[in-house]
Design an enzyme around this catalytic site. Structure first.
Site, short mmCIF file in Angstrom:
data_model
loop_
_atom_site.label_atom_id
_atom_site.label_comp_id
_atom_site.label_asym_id
_atom_site.label_seq_id
_atom_site.Cartn_x
_atom_site.Cartn_y
_atom_site.Cartn_z
N SER A 182 -14.04 -6.01 7.03
CA SER A 182 -14.33 -6.72 8.28
C SER A 182 -15.38 -5.95 9.04
O SER A 182 -15.52 -4.72 8.87
CB SER A 182 -13.05 -6.79 9.13
N ALA A 231 -9.10 0.92 11.04
CA ALA A 231 -8.85 2.01 10.08
C ALA A 231 -8.60 1.43 8.68
O ALA A 231 -9.10 1.93 7.68
CB ALA A 231 -7.66 2.84 10.53
N GLY A 288 -4.76 -27.46 -9.47
CA GLY A 288 -4.15 -27.12 -10.76
C GLY A 288 -3.96 -25.62 -10.94
O GLY A 288 -4.02 -25.10 -12.06
N TYR A 327 -6.28 -1.99 12.51
CA TYR A 327 -7.06 -2.91 11.65
C TYR A 327 -8.39 -2.28 11.24
O TYR A 327 -8.81 -2.35 10.08
CB TYR A 327 -7.27 -4.20 12.43
N ASN A 364 -13.68 -1.61 16.76
CA ASN A 364 -13.47 -2.78 17.62
C ASN A 364 -12.30 -2.50 18.56
O ASN A 364 -11.21 -2.12 18.11
CB ASN A 364 -13.17 -4.02 16.76
N GLY A 407 -3.29 -13.81 -0.32
CA GLY A 407 -3.57 -14.47 0.96
C GLY A 407 -4.27 -15.79 0.71
O GLY A 407 -5.03 -16.28 1.56
N LYS A 430 -9.59 -1.51 7.50
CA LYS A 430 -10.78 -2.17 6.94
C LYS A 430 -11.85 -1.16 6.53
O LYS A 430 -12.59 -1.39 5.57
CB LYS A 430 -11.34 -3.19 7.94
P1 NAP Z 1 -5.41 -16.14 7.59
O1 NAP Z 1 -5.93 -17.52 7.64
O2 NAP Z 1 -4.39 -15.70 8.58
O3 NAP Z 1 -4.89 -15.84 6.11
C1 NAP Z 1 -4.29 -14.63 5.78
C2 NAP Z 1 -3.26 -14.90 4.73
O4 NAP Z 1 -2.64 -13.65 4.36
C3 NAP Z 1 -2.14 -15.83 5.24
O5 NAP Z 1 -1.99 -16.86 4.32
C4 NAP Z 1 -0.92 -14.91 5.26
O6 NAP Z 1 0.29 -15.54 4.88
C5 NAP Z 1 -1.27 -13.91 4.19
N1 NAP Z 1 -0.47 -12.69 4.34
C6 NAP Z 1 -0.20 -12.00 5.47
N2 NAP Z 1 0.58 -10.94 5.19
C7 NAP Z 1 0.83 -10.96 3.85
C8 NAP Z 1 1.57 -10.15 2.97
N3 NAP Z 1 2.23 -9.06 3.39
N4 NAP Z 1 1.61 -10.49 1.66
C9 NAP Z 1 0.94 -11.58 1.22
N5 NAP Z 1 0.22 -12.39 2.00
C10 NAP Z 1 0.16 -12.09 3.31
O7 NAP Z 1 -6.62 -15.08 7.73
P2 NAP Z 1 -8.13 -15.11 7.25
O8 NAP Z 1 -8.94 -15.14 8.48
O9 NAP Z 1 -8.36 -16.09 6.18
O10 NAP Z 1 -8.24 -13.63 6.67
C11 NAP Z 1 -8.39 -13.33 5.28
C12 NAP Z 1 -8.88 -11.90 5.17
O11 NAP Z 1 -10.17 -11.79 5.78
C13 NAP Z 1 -8.00 -10.89 5.89
O12 NAP Z 1 -7.93 -9.70 5.15
C14 NAP Z 1 -8.73 -10.65 7.18
O13 NAP Z 1 -8.43 -9.39 7.71
C15 NAP Z 1 -10.16 -10.76 6.73
N6 NAP Z 1 -11.10 -11.07 7.81
C16 NAP Z 1 -10.98 -12.21 8.55
C17 NAP Z 1 -11.90 -12.45 9.57
C18 NAP Z 1 -11.85 -13.69 10.44
O14 NAP Z 1 -12.62 -13.77 11.40
N7 NAP Z 1 -11.00 -14.65 10.17
C19 NAP Z 1 -12.91 -11.53 9.83
C20 NAP Z 1 -13.00 -10.38 9.06
C21 NAP Z 1 -12.08 -10.17 8.05
P3 NAP Z 1 1.20 -16.40 5.90
O15 NAP Z 1 0.28 -17.24 6.68
O16 NAP Z 1 2.08 -17.18 4.99
O17 NAP Z 1 1.89 -15.42 6.75
#
Ligand code: NAP
Length: 245
Positions: A136, A150, A50, A148, A142, A12, A152
């Protein structure tokens, strides 16, 4: 240069928290592989630092095995694995479809399992490894996120178990559990709720003791700490990073 000569794989890594983590690890000397579902976002992050860009659907075993083999071949054995790949498919229970459930569980839980299982081989050989899984605050429950939440919460259990199994090989396994972070994921939540993102962010910030929402760099710095030898006696833990307790 906490990560000099270390090889780090960030799933990701093409966006949000994963992208910030890949950049930080690279800036401190790691040879980084940026993995994402599509190659374009992975390359946009990887090229300027890089790093190696790899397209991989983490929920597909053949994809994950191929990615790990490629990283091992091109960069050397993996020292650091950070699993940020994630999606949301929110809905109240009575409206949540089988597809909503499977997509979220497969991406977060199965995806992390597949990556950890593939990456541990070279970590065990080296007798060195750091794994950080993205959990998370939703793990605590939530509304609208049965799938989600479950997944996390499951990741926290998986990390504790792998910490027990892999500790004897000098491998640390931890989770970081962010609260509200400004990324495409939270933007999508605002859109789904029919809210303007700026208003949504202000509302979220007012509920957070530090009175601001998180940025991807706020999370990346804690992930980096857990990937570094500064935290070498920390394993099986979850650090909540949400601007409050
Ligand atoms: P994001 O900006 O949407 O980034 C998530 C990335 O995961 C995207 O680049 C997406 O690719 C990629 N992805 C989705 N499905 C995939 C798959 N099957 N195989 C490989 N890559 C995949 O989200 P983020 O907010 O940075 O989240 C990163 C992590 O932190 C996640 O696990 C999320 O649950 C967790 N998190 C986020 C928050 C928040 O508030 N943002 C809070 C708690 C936890 P594409 O874009 O190319 O589809």
């Amino acid at each position: 240069m906490r990560f000099k000569d270390r090889v780090a794989l960030v799933t990701g890594g093409g966006r949000g928290i994963g992208a910030a983590t890949a950049k930080l690890l690279a800036s401190e000397g790691a040879r980084v592989a940026v993995s994402d579902l599509d190659e374009t976002p992975a390359r946009e992050v990887a090229d300027p630092i890089g790093a190696l860009a790899v397209a991989c659907d983490v929920s597909v075993r053949a994809d994950v095995d191929h990615m790990v083999e490629l990283v091992e071949k091109k960069l050397g054995g993996i020292d650091i694995l950070v699993t940020c790949a994630g999606i949301i498919r929110d809905n109240l229970l009575f409206k949540m479809t089988d597809e909503d459930w499977d997509a979220v569980i497969d991406t977060h839980l199965k995806g992390t399992f597949l990556c950890a299982r593939a990456a541990q081989r070279s970590m065990v050989d080296k007798k060195y490894g750091k794994m950080v899984f993205l959990s998370s605050t939703s793990a605590l429950g939530n509304r609208g996120q049965a799938n989600y939440s479950a997944a996390k919460a499951g990741l926290q259990g998986m990390a504790r178990t792998l910490a027990i199994e892999l500790g004897q090989f000098n491998i640390n396994v931890n989770t970081v559990a962010p609260g509200f972070v400004e990324t495409r994921m939270t933007r999508a939540t605002a859109e789904r709720m029919g809210m303007d993102f700026e208003t949504f962010k202000l509302g979220a910030a007012s509920q957070i003791p530090l009175r601001r929402i998180g940025q991807p760099e706020d999370i990346a710095s804690v992930i980096a700490f857990l990937c570094s030898d500064e935290s070498s006696f920390v394993s099986g833990q979850t650090i909540y990073v949400r601007g409050g307790p």
